[in-house]
Design a protein around this motif. Structure first.
Motif, PDB file in Angstrom:
ATOM      1  N   LYS A   1       0.834  -1.201   0.000  1.00 51.54           N
ATOM      2  CA  LYS A   1       0.000   0.000   0.000  1.00 51.54           C
ATOM      3  C   LYS A   1       0.870   1.253   0.000  1.00 51.54           C
ATOM      4  O   LYS A   1       1.943   1.290   0.600  1.00 51.54           O
ATOM      5  N   LYS A   2       0.398   2.265  -0.664  1.00 47.52           N
ATOM      6  CA  LYS A   2       1.088   3.547  -0.747  1.00 47.52           C
ATOM      7  C   LYS A   2       1.267   4.149   0.646  1.00 47.52           C
ATOM      8  O   LYS A   2       0.346   4.136   1.466  1.00 47.52           O
ATOM      9  N   VAL A   3       2.461   4.663   0.922  1.00 46.40           N
ATOM     10  CA  VAL A   3       2.750   5.292   2.213  1.00 46.40           C
ATOM     11  C   VAL A   3       1.978   6.605   2.330  1.00 46.40           C
ATOM     12  O   VAL A   3       1.907   7.388   1.373  1.00 46.40           O
ATOM     13  N   THR A   4       1.393   6.834   3.497  1.00 41.82           N
ATOM     14  CA  THR A   4       0.594   8.051   3.722  1.00 41.82           C
ATOM     15  C   THR A   4       1.147   8.835   4.914  1.00 41.82           C
ATOM     16  O   THR A   4       1.936   8.321   5.706  1.00 41.82           O
ATOM     17  N   GLY A   5       0.691  10.066   5.024  1.00 43.51           N
ATOM     18  CA  GLY A   5       1.015  10.887   6.197  1.00 43.51           C
ATOM     19  C   GLY A   5       2.451  11.352   6.267  1.00 43.51           C
ATOM     20  O   GLY A   5       2.984  11.566   7.367  1.00 43.51           O
ATOM     21  N   VAL A   6       3.106  11.565   5.115  1.00 43.63           N
ATOM     22  CA  VAL A   6       4.506  11.975   5.125  1.00 43.63           C
ATOM     23  C   VAL A   6       4.625  13.451   5.533  1.00 43.63           C
ATOM     24  O   VAL A   6       3.904  14.309   5.008  1.00 43.63           O
ATOM     25  N   THR A   7       5.533  13.741   6.451  1.00 40.33           N
ATOM     26  CA  THR A   7       5.853  15.116   6.855  1.00 40.33           C
ATOM     27  C   THR A   7       7.365  15.276   6.926  1.00 40.33           C
ATOM     28  O   THR A   7       8.101  14.300   7.101  1.00 40.33           O
ATOM     29  N   ALA A   8       7.839  16.515   6.774  1.00 36.43           N
ATOM     30  CA  ALA A   8       9.272  16.804   6.882  1.00 36.43           C
ATOM     31  C   ALA A   8       9.455  18.103   7.653  1.00 36.43           C
ATOM     32  O   ALA A   8       8.795  19.113   7.362  1.00 36.43           O
ATOM     33  N   VAL A   9      10.333  18.080   8.649  1.00 38.79           N
ATOM     34  CA  VAL A   9      10.651  19.271   9.438  1.00 38.79           C
ATOM     35  C   VAL A   9      12.161  19.345   9.606  1.00 38.79           C
ATOM     36  O   VAL A   9      12.868  18.333   9.505  1.00 38.79           O
ATOM     37  N   SER A  10      12.640  20.537   9.859  1.00 37.96           N
ATOM     38  CA  SER A  10      14.069  20.708  10.126  1.00 37.96           C
ATOM     39  C   SER A  10      14.423  20.094  11.469  1.00 37.96           C
ATOM     40  O   SER A  10      13.760  20.349  12.477  1.00 37.96           O
ATOM     41  N   ALA A  11      15.474  19.285  11.486  1.00 42.56           N
ATOM     42  CA  ALA A  11      15.981  18.739  12.747  1.00 42.56           C
ATOM     43  C   ALA A  11      17.092  19.626  13.291  1.00 42.56           C
ATOM     44  O   ALA A  11      17.204  19.841  14.499  1.00 42.56           O
ATOM     45  N   THR A  12      17.922  20.105  12.389  1.00 46.69           N
ATOM     46  CA  THR A  12      18.945  21.111  12.683  1.00 46.69           C
ATOM     47  C   THR A  12      19.007  22.007  11.453  1.00 46.69           C
ATOM     48  O   THR A  12      18.232  21.822  10.498  1.00 46.69           O
ATOM     49  N   THR A  13      19.954  22.946  11.432  1.00 46.48           N
ATOM     50  CA  THR A  13      20.086  23.801  10.244  1.00 46.48           C
ATOM     51  C   THR A  13      20.768  23.092   9.078  1.00 46.48           C
ATOM     52  O   THR A  13      20.999  23.693   8.029  1.00 46.48           O
ATOM     53  N   SER A  14      21.075  21.796   9.260  1.00 46.62           N
ATOM     54  CA  SER A  14      21.671  21.026   8.161  1.00 46.62           C
ATOM     55  C   SER A  14      21.083  19.618   8.051  1.00 46.62           C
ATOM     56  O   SER A  14      21.640  18.757   7.398  1.00 46.62           O
ATOM     57  N   SER A  15      19.927  19.366   8.697  1.00 47.94           N
ATOM     58  CA  SER A  15      19.306  18.038   8.618  1.00 47.94           C
ATOM     59  C   SER A  15      17.793  18.156   8.708  1.00 47.94           C
ATOM     60  O   SER A  15      17.259  19.156   9.224  1.00 47.94           O
ATOM     61  N   ALA A  16      17.127  17.133   8.210  1.00 46.18           N
ATOM     62  CA  ALA A  16      15.655  17.109   8.205  1.00 46.18           C
ATOM     63  C   ALA A  16      15.157  15.802   8.812  1.00 46.18           C
ATOM     64  O   ALA A  16      15.793  14.750   8.663  1.00 46.18           O
ATOM     65  N   GLN A  17      14.028  15.871   9.480  1.00 42.92           N
ATOM     66  CA  GLN A  17      13.379  14.684  10.041  1.00 42.92           C
ATOM     67  C   GLN A  17      12.132  14.395   9.210  1.00 42.92           C
ATOM     68  O   GLN A  17      11.210  15.210   9.163  1.00 42.92           O
ATOM     69  N   ILE A  18      12.108  13.229   8.538  1.00 47.61           N
ATOM     70  CA  ILE A  18      10.952  12.833   7.720  1.00 47.61           C
ATOM     71  C   ILE A  18      10.226  11.717   8.446  1.00 47.61           C
ATOM     72  O   ILE A  18      10.840  10.726   8.860  1.00 47.61           O
ATOM     73  N   THR A  19       8.924  11.847   8.618  1.00 45.02           N
ATOM     74  CA  THR A  19       8.108  10.836   9.287  1.00 45.02           C
ATOM     75  C   THR A  19       6.884  10.524   8.436  1.00 45.02           C
ATOM     76  O   THR A  19       6.492  11.311   7.565  1.00 45.02           O
ATOM     77  N   TRP A  20       6.245   9.362   8.699  1.00 47.75           N
ATOM     78  CA  TRP A  20       5.060   8.940   7.956  1.00 47.75           C
ATOM     79  C   TRP A  20       4.294   7.915   8.777  1.00 47.75           C
ATOM     80  O   TRP A  20       4.771   7.426   9.811  1.00 47.75           O
ATOM     81  N   ASP A  21       3.099   7.599   8.320  1.00 43.53           N
ATOM     82  CA  ASP A  21       2.278   6.588   8.985  1.00 43.53           C
ATOM     83  C   ASP A  21       2.837   5.199   8.709  1.00 43.53           C
ATOM     84  O   ASP A  21       3.270   4.916   7.576  1.00 43.53           O
ATOM     85  N   GLU A  22       2.814   4.345   9.715  1.00 47.33           N
ATOM     86  CA  GLU A  22       3.285   2.975   9.517  1.00 47.33           C
ATOM     87  C   GLU A  22       2.353   2.210   8.591  1.00 47.33           C
ATOM     88  O   GLU A  22       1.138   2.364   8.655  1.00 47.33           O
ATOM     89  N   SER A  23       2.937   1.366   7.732  1.00 49.05           N
ATOM     90  CA  SER A  23       2.141   0.485   6.881  1.00 49.05           C
ATOM     91  C   SER A  23       1.841  -0.807   7.634  1.00 49.05           C
ATOM     92  O   SER A  23       2.133  -0.914   8.829  1.00 49.05           O
TER      93      SER A  23
END
Length: 608
Positions: free
Chosen positions: A423-445
C-alpha cells in the motif's frame, strides 16, 4: 521433667514454624475464593477467575480486576434469575477466556463487546441468546467450543475473522437471520452442522485452506445462491453437506475431491449445473436426488457409478470428455454427450496491482467449451497476498507475488503471475531537525512491510534519488544546505526472494531547511492582564516570532519578534481580564538577508 516437657513444646512450635515457612517458600500457587462488590471469584497463580455475578444491573461491564487481582477467566456468571434481565455485556481487556454456557439462554442479551485479549470461548457460551443481533470475534481468538452461538435466532452478522482453524460443530446452527459470513483465512475444517438451517445465509467465502466440510455443515441454507467452487484442499464432501440449499444454482467440484457422499446435494431444487473434476472415484447414493432442475452434469474424469446418485425426474444430460470416452461406455443413461477435452488455457489480466485494490482476470479455453459453460476454477498460490473468487475477481491484500491458475475439470490449466505492490505510504511530513538536517516521518504500513525507502530532490516533479532506507517510520536526512528547499517522497517495500517489491510514491512534501521549531511552549498568567509565554531553545535559531489569537481557530497575529537565540520568554501585556488567549511560536534563521522559518509549535492557551 517440667523442663523437658517445655523443651518438647518449644521444639514442636519451632518445627511448625519451619513447616509454615517452607510452605510459604515453596508454594508458588495459592488458591482461594472471595468476593468484590457484585463479583464472586477465585484466585490461582495471582490471577482471578470470576465465578458469579450477584448484582442486578441490566448493562454490565466485567471488570479487569477484582480484589486487586487481574481477571483472566470468566467461568460462570449468573446465579438465580439474574441472566434473564441483562441486555448488554462488555468484557474488559485482559480477560482471555470465556467459560462454557456462560450466557446460554440469556434471552434478553442484545449486545456483547469482547476484549482484544480474548483467546478462548467455551461451548454453548452464547447459545440460545435469542435477541443477540451481532458478534465480532477478536483477532486472537484461537479456540471456540461447539454450539457457541447456536439458536441465536436474531443474529444478523458474525465477524469470525480470527485465529481459529476449525469452525466448531453447530457454531451457528439455527441462526435463521445470519447473512454473509467470511471464514478465517487459515481455516482448515468446517465441522458438522456449523451452519445448519442458516436459512438467510446468502454467501459463504471459503478459503482454499479448508480441507474438511462436515456432515450437514450447510444443510438447509436455502438462501445460499449462485456458484459454489469448493476449495482444492478438500478430498471428500460429507453426507448432507449441502442438503436443501434450494437456491444454489451451480457447483464446481475441483480435481482434488475423490468422493461425494450420500445426499450431499440432495433437494438442491435450483441446481442446474454440476462440474466434477478428474479426481472423483465414488459418488454416493442419492447425492443429487430431488435436484429437479439439474440440467447438466459435466465430468472431467473417468466413469463413476451414477445409477443411485441421479434418482431425478428431469432429463439431465451427462457430459464427459473425449479423453475419457472409452471408460464412459459403461454408462447406460439416456442423455449423454461428449465434449472436446480442453488442451490449452490462457489467462490474461493486470500483472501488477496495488494492495487494497481489486482486479480481475479473463480466461479462454481451447477447444472452446461454451456449449456447457465455464469448466474451470481458480486457484491463488498465495491467498495472503491476493485471493480470487469463482468469477475471476481478485482482491489484493498485501505486498508480494502470487500465481493465479485457471484449471479445467479435465486437467488442463493456465496461469498468470501477479505482483502486488505494498500500500502507498501516507502521512509523510518533513521538518528541520537542525540547520543542516531534516526529520521525515510517515504513517506505519501493515506488518508485512520489510522497510521504507526515502527519496529526495531539489525539484518537485523530477530528479529524485534514494537517500536512505529504514525499518521504522522515521528517517533523518543529514548534510543539507541551510536555507535550501528540498522535496521528499517515501516508498514501502516487501521482500520477494532476493528482490524487492516497492509501493507507489507517497505524497510529496516540501522543506526549506531552517532551525527546528521550539520543542516546548507554555503560557500562564504572570499578573493581571499579562500572559507570560515561554518556549524551548531551538538549536541553530537566530531568533523567534510569537503569535497570538483570541480563539483556538482564530487568526493568529504576530505580537513579538525576538532577535536573540538565547531569549526564550516574553510577556504580553494589555490583555482583557478573565479572557482566554492562544499562543504559538516559530524560530527563524537568516539566509542571504531573508528569514527562513521553522514550523510553528503547538498552540497553548492562557486565561488572564
Amino acid at each position: 521433667m517440667t523442663l523437658t516437657r517445655s523443651k518438647r513444646v518449644v521444639s514442636m512450635l519451632m518445627a511448625l514454624v519451619m513447616v509454615l515457612s517452607l510452605g510459604a517458600f515453596f508454594c508458588v500457587t495459592t488458591a482461594f475464593a472471595d468476593s468484590d462488590g457484585h463479583w464472586n471469584y477465585t484466585v490461582s497463580n495471582g490471577k482471578a477467575t470470576i465465578t458469579s455475578y450477584i448484582g442486578g444491573e441490566r448493562s454490565i461491564t466485567i471488570p479487569a480486576k477484582v480484589g486487586g487481582y487481574p481477571v483472566d477467566k470468566v467461568q460462570a456468571l449468573f446465579i438465580n434469575s439474574a441472566k434473564a434481565n441483562v441486555t448488554s455485556v462488555r468484557f474488559s481487556n485482559g480477560i482471555t477466556e470465556i467459560g462454557s454456557s456462560l450466557f446460554e439462554n440469556c434471552t434478553s442479551l442484545q449486545t456483547v463487546t469482547l476484549p482484544d485479549t480474548l483467546r478462548v470461548i467455551g461451548a454453548d457460551a452464547f447459545s440460545g441468546c435469542s435477541n443477540l443481533t451481532g458478534i465480532v470475534l477478536p483477532s486472537m481468538v484461537y479456540s471456540i467450543g461447539d454450539n457457541a452461538f447456536k439458536d441465536c435466532i436474531n443474529l444478523y452478522s458474525a465477524s469470525i475473522n480470527c485465529a481459529i482453524t476449525v469452525v466448531p460443530k453447530n457454531i451457528f446452527a439455527d441462526c435463521v437471520k445470519l447473512g454473509n459470513v467470511t471464514l478465517p483465512a487459515n481455516c482448515t475444517e468446517i465441522k458438522d452442522g456449523a451452519f445448519l438451517n442458516c436459512i438467510s445465509l446468502a454467501k459463504i467465502n471459503m478459503p482454499n485452506s479448508v480441507k474438511i466440510i462436515g456432515k450437514n455443515a450447510f444443510m438447509g441454507c436455502r438462501a445460499l445462491s449462485g456458484t459454489i467452487t469448493l476449495p482444492t484442499s478438500i478430498k471428500t464432501i460429507e453426507e448432507l453437506a449441502f442438503y436443501g440449499c434450494s437456491s444454489l444454482q451451480r457447483v464446481l467440484i475441483p480435481n482434488t475431491i475423490t468422493e461425494i457422499k450420500t445426499e450431499a446435494f440432495s433437494h438442491c431444487t435450483s441446481l442446474n449445473t454440476v462440474l466434477i473434476g478428474t479426481g472423483l472415484k465414488k459418488l454416493g447414493d442419492n447425492a443429487f436426488i430431488n435436484c429437479d432442475n439439474l440440467d447438466k452434469v459435466v465430468f472431467g474424469g473417468k466413469y463413476v457409478r451414477l445409477t443411485d446418485a441421479m434418482k431425478i425426474n428431469v432429463d439431465t444430460t451427462v457430459y464427459y470428455s473425449t479423453t475419457n470416452q472409452s471408460s464412459w461406455r459403461a454408462y447406460d443413461g439416456l442423455h449423454q454427450q461428449v465434449f472436446s477435452t480442453p488442451t490449452k488455457v490462457n489467462v490474461t489480466g493486470k500483472q501488477t496491482i496495488a494492495a487494497g485494490t481489486k482486479s480481475s482476470v479473463a480466461v479462454s479455453v481451447t477447444p472452446n467449451t461454451s456449449v456447457i459453460g465455464k469448466t474451470y476454477y481458480f486457484i491463488s498460490s498465495n491467498t495472503n497476498v491476493a485471493s480470487i473468487d469463482a468469477d475471476g475477481n481478485i482482491t489484493a491484500k498485501t505486498g508480494g507475488t502470487t500465481t493465479i491458475t485457471a484449471r479445467t475439470i479435465s486437467g488442463a490449466e493456465g496461469s498468470i503471475k501477479i505482483t502486488v505492490k505494498p500500500k502507498k505510504v501516507t502521512g509523510v511530513t518533513a521538518v528541520s531537525a537542525t540547520t543542516s538536517s531534516a526529520q521525515i516521518t510517515w504513517d506505519e504500513s501493515d506488518s508485512t512491510v520489510a522497510g521504507y525507502i526515502v527519496y529526495r530532490s531539489t525539484k518537485k516533479s523530477s530528479g529524485y534519488k534514494e537517500v536512505g532506507t529504514t525499518l521504522s517510520n522515521s528517517f533523518t536526512d543529514k548534510g543539507l544546505t541551510k536555507g535550501k528547499t528540498y522535496y521528499y517522497r517515501v516508498k514501502a517495500y516487501v521482500k520477494d526472494g532476493k528482490s524487492e517489491i516497492k509501493s507507489e510514491n507517497s505524497n510529496t512534501v516540501k522543506l526549506t531547511v531552517s532551525a527546528p521549531a521550539p520543542s516546548t511552549i507554555s503560557a500562564k498568567k504572570s499578573k493581571s492582564k499579562v500572559a507570560k509565554i515561554t518556549w524551548g531553545k531551538a538549536i541553530g535559531a537566530e531568533g523567534y516570532e510569537v503569535y497570538m489569537a483570541t480563539s483556538a481557530n482564530g487568526k493568529f497575529t504576530k505580537i513579538k519578534t525576538i532577535t536573540s537565540s538565547s531569549t526564550t520568554t516574553t510577556n504580553k501585556t494589555g490583555l482583557t481580564k478573565g479572557k482566554t488567549y492562544y499562543f504559538k511560536v516559530r524560530s527563524y534563521i537568516t539566509v542571504n538577508g531573508k528569514k527562513v522559518y521553522s514550523n510553528y509549535t503547538s498552540v497553548v492557551k492562557c486565561k488572564v
